[in-house]
Design a protein around this motif. Sequence first.
Motif, PDB file in Angstrom:
ATOM      1  N   ALA A   1       0.809  -1.226   0.000  1.00 11.84           N
ATOM      2  CA  ALA A   1       0.000   0.000   0.000  1.00 11.84           C
ATOM      3  C   ALA A   1       0.840   1.273   0.000  1.00 11.84           C
ATOM      4  N   GLY A   2       2.089   1.197   0.500  1.00 10.45           N
ATOM      5  CA  GLY A   2       2.939   2.388   0.501  1.00 10.45           C
ATOM      6  C   GLY A   2       3.218   2.894  -0.903  1.00 10.45           C
TER       7      GLY A   2
ATOM      8  N   ALA B   1       0.490   5.293  -1.624  1.00 11.78           N
ATOM      9  CA  ALA B   1       0.295   6.367  -0.645  1.00 11.78           C
ATOM     10  C   ALA B   1       0.551   7.738  -1.257  1.00 11.78           C
ATOM     11  N   GLU B   2       1.607   7.828  -2.086  1.00  9.37           N
ATOM     12  CA  GLU B   2       1.925   9.143  -2.671  1.00  9.37           C
ATOM     13  C   GLU B   2       0.934   9.565  -3.753  1.00  9.37           C
TER      14      GLU B   2
ATOM     15  N   THR C   1      -2.936   4.167   3.226  1.00 15.59           N
ATOM     16  CA  THR C   1      -2.423   2.841   3.580  1.00 15.59           C
ATOM     17  C   THR C   1      -3.394   2.203   4.583  1.00 15.59           C
ATOM     18  N   TYR C   2      -3.066   1.001   5.028  1.00 13.27           N
ATOM     19  CA  TYR C   2      -3.928   0.287   5.985  1.00 13.27           C
ATOM     20  C   TYR C   2      -3.522   0.555   7.417  1.00 13.27           C
TER      21      TYR C   2
ATOM     22  N   TRP D   1      -7.331   0.893   8.649  1.00 12.73           N
ATOM     23  CA  TRP D   1      -7.734   0.088   9.826  1.00 12.73           C
ATOM     24  C   TRP D   1      -7.552   0.845  11.137  1.00 12.73           C
TER      25      TRP D   1
ATOM     26  N   HIS E   1      -4.345 -10.092  -3.143  1.00 16.37           N
ATOM     27  CA  HIS E   1      -5.559  -9.858  -2.356  1.00 16.37           C
ATOM     28  C   HIS E   1      -6.746  -9.452  -3.222  1.00 16.37           C
TER      29      HIS E   1
ATOM     30  N   ALA F   1       4.807  -5.622   5.762  1.00 20.16           N
ATOM     31  CA  ALA F   1       5.164  -7.038   5.963  1.00 20.16           C
ATOM     32  C   ALA F   1       4.514  -7.604   7.223  1.00 20.16           C
TER      33      ALA F   1
ATOM     34  N   VAL G   1       1.148  -8.662   7.211  1.00 23.63           N
ATOM     35  CA  VAL G   1      -0.032  -9.470   6.907  1.00 23.63           C
ATOM     36  C   VAL G   1       0.388 -10.779   6.249  1.00 23.63           C
TER      37      VAL G   1
ATOM     38  N   ILE H   1      12.303  -1.039   0.094  1.00 20.88           N
ATOM     39  CA  ILE H   1      12.064   0.396  -0.075  1.00 20.88           C
ATOM     40  C   ILE H   1      10.895   0.768   0.815  1.00 20.88           C
TER      41      ILE H   1
ATOM     42  N   PRO I   1      10.020   4.149   3.829  1.00 21.93           N
ATOM     43  CA  PRO I   1      10.546   5.203   4.709  1.00 21.93           C
ATOM     44  C   PRO I   1      10.708   4.737   6.152  1.00 21.93           C
ATOM     45  N   GLU I   2       9.966   3.667   6.532  1.00 23.07           N
ATOM     46  CA  GLU I   2      10.017   3.156   7.912  1.00 23.07           C
ATOM     47  C   GLU I   2      10.674   1.778   7.926  1.00 23.07           C
TER      48      GLU I   2
ATOM     49  N   THR J   1      10.499  -2.104   8.912  1.00 23.44           N
ATOM     50  CA  THR J   1       9.328  -2.989   8.972  1.00 23.44           C
ATOM     51  C   THR J   1       9.689  -4.252   9.752  1.00 23.44           C
TER      52      THR J   1
ATOM     53  N   PRO K   1      10.739   7.306  -0.079  1.00 21.81           N
ATOM     54  CA  PRO K   1       9.408   7.078  -0.647  1.00 21.81           C
ATOM     55  C   PRO K   1       9.525   6.346  -1.983  1.00 21.81           C
ATOM     56  N   ALA K   2       8.485   5.609  -2.308  1.00 22.07           N
ATOM     57  CA  ALA K   2       8.515   4.770  -3.512  1.00 22.07           C
ATOM     58  C   ALA K   2       8.804   5.590  -4.768  1.00 22.07           C
TER      59      ALA K   2
HETATM   60  N1  APR Z   1       6.820   4.813  -0.133  1.00 21.08           N
HETATM   61  C1  APR Z   1       7.092   3.559   0.325  1.00 21.08           C
HETATM   62  N2  APR Z   1       6.511   3.046   1.417  1.00 21.08           N
HETATM   63  C2  APR Z   1       5.632   3.807   2.085  1.00 21.08           C
HETATM   64  C3  APR Z   1       5.306   5.117   1.673  1.00 21.08           C
HETATM   65  C4  APR Z   1       5.939   5.610   0.506  1.00 21.08           C
HETATM   66  N3  APR Z   1       5.709   6.849   0.041  1.00 21.08           N
HETATM   67  N4  APR Z   1       4.387   5.614   2.538  1.00 21.08           N
HETATM   68  C5  APR Z   1       4.157   4.664   3.446  1.00 21.08           C
HETATM   69  N5  APR Z   1       4.894   3.555   3.194  1.00 21.08           N
HETATM   70  C6  APR Z   1       4.960   2.293   3.924  1.00 21.08           C
HETATM   71  C7  APR Z   1       4.639   2.378   5.388  1.00 21.08           C
HETATM   72  O1  APR Z   1       5.804   2.723   6.144  1.00 21.08           O
HETATM   73  C8  APR Z   1       4.162   0.948   5.682  1.00 21.08           C
HETATM   74  O2  APR Z   1       5.248   0.121   6.083  1.00 21.08           O
HETATM   75  O3  APR Z   1       3.969   1.458   3.375  1.00 21.08           O
HETATM   76  C9  APR Z   1       3.641   0.465   4.340  1.00 21.08           C
HETATM   77  C10 APR Z   1       2.135   0.247   4.276  1.00 21.08           C
HETATM   78  O4  APR Z   1       1.805  -0.794   5.149  1.00 21.08           O
HETATM   79  P1  APR Z   1       0.311  -1.333   5.251  1.00 21.08           P
HETATM   80  O5  APR Z   1      -0.643  -0.202   5.396  1.00 21.08           O
HETATM   81  O6  APR Z   1       0.286  -2.385   6.299  1.00 21.08           O
HETATM   82  O7  APR Z   1       0.062  -1.950   3.783  1.00 21.08           O
HETATM   83  P2  APR Z   1       0.387  -3.407   3.243  1.00 21.08           P
HETATM   84  O8  APR Z   1       1.635  -3.945   3.831  1.00 21.08           O
HETATM   85  O9  APR Z   1       0.291  -3.341   1.766  1.00 21.08           O
HETATM   86  O10 APR Z   1      -0.865  -4.192   3.824  1.00 21.08           O
HETATM   87  C11 APR Z   1      -1.006  -5.536   3.550  1.00 21.08           C
HETATM   88  O11 APR Z   1      -3.059  -5.578   4.761  1.00 21.08           O
HETATM   89  O12 APR Z   1      -5.266  -5.052   5.421  1.00 21.08           O
HETATM   90  C12 APR Z   1      -4.465  -5.742   4.544  1.00 21.08           C
HETATM   91  O13 APR Z   1      -5.280  -6.598   2.554  1.00 21.08           O
HETATM   92  C13 APR Z   1      -4.697  -5.430   3.080  1.00 21.08           C
HETATM   93  O14 APR Z   1      -3.179  -5.770   1.234  1.00 21.08           O
HETATM   94  C14 APR Z   1      -3.312  -5.208   2.521  1.00 21.08           C
HETATM   95  C15 APR Z   1      -2.450  -5.924   3.542  1.00 21.08           C
END
Ligand code: APR
Length: 234
Positions: free
Chosen positions: A19-20, A23-24, A29-30, A37, A114, A184, A186, A206, A208-209, A211, A224-225
């Motif tokens: 989801a990151g 995000a941009e 994100t979740y 969530w 998913h 990482a 889920v 890749i 910013p945080e 994991t 950022p991505a």
């Molecule tokens: N570039 C890269 N990463 C980013 C950016 C960015 N600009 N902005 C945020 N992130 C990172 C966050 O630091 C976080 O680690 O993206 C990550 C998003 O994490 P989640 O919200 O948990 O998303 P994801 O890992 O894809 O979720 C997995 O959870 O609820 C379920 O089915 C849903 O597919 C989803 C699954």
Amino acid sequence: MTNTIKLAEFSSVVFFVGAGMSAESGVPTYRGAGGIWTQYRYQDFACQRAFDADPQGVLDFHEVRREAVLTCKPHAGHYALAKLQAAHPRLHVITQNIDGMLQRAGVHVDAELHGSLWRMRCAKHGIREDAATGQFSTRRCPDCDAWLRPDITWFEDAVNEDVFTKAGELIATAELFISVGTSAAVYPAANFIPLARRAGARMIEINPERTEASTLFERCYALPASEALTTLFV
Ligand code: APR
């Protein structure tokens, strides 16, 4: 690996996208600040039990999400990935994202782990594409009048075995594995990260945080991505 990573040096490359990446573009994100969530209980909107109890409410929630995604546009990182893929025939993209943003930028997605917000499913009559607008074109199966549900893996659902098998095969043979924008957190999707490592892939993250999986990567780019995808790879 040098500062610029030459994808042509690897016979097979997998980008594992979460989801990151979106995000941009403005898709929430979740997890983390503003995460879906943190605002909604999945028990009310993203599981079969919620759908059985209140199909209209669950479909309303997903329409709101579709409408939100349609207001967003792919960013430079999406287009950079599409360009890299066009140049490298064995660059595979596996995503947990359901929003279709990668495809809108021209990326070929090998596995949507998913599912997709843009498909609907009848338990009896299978999958229907439904990609035109925010609103679902129909909420009822035209063949049997049952409620259609989004073709998404909700919480408590079994995963799509065929899609996971295909992703596993691609990852087992990847020489380079690049995780972009996933917490990482889920499972079972997150199992693909240790799988890639065990299979001997070079590992890049890749995000910013840090994991839960950062220790499994040789290099973690706290970027950022959009920046990473437009600068790190040729
Ligand atoms: N570039 C890269 N990463 C980013 C950016 C960015 N600009 N902005 C945020 N992130 C990172 C966050 O630091 C976080 O680690 O993206 C990550 C998003 O994490 P989640 O919200 O948990 O998303 P994801 O890992 O894809 O979720 C997995 O959870 O609820 C379920 O089915 C849903 O597919 C989803 C699954």
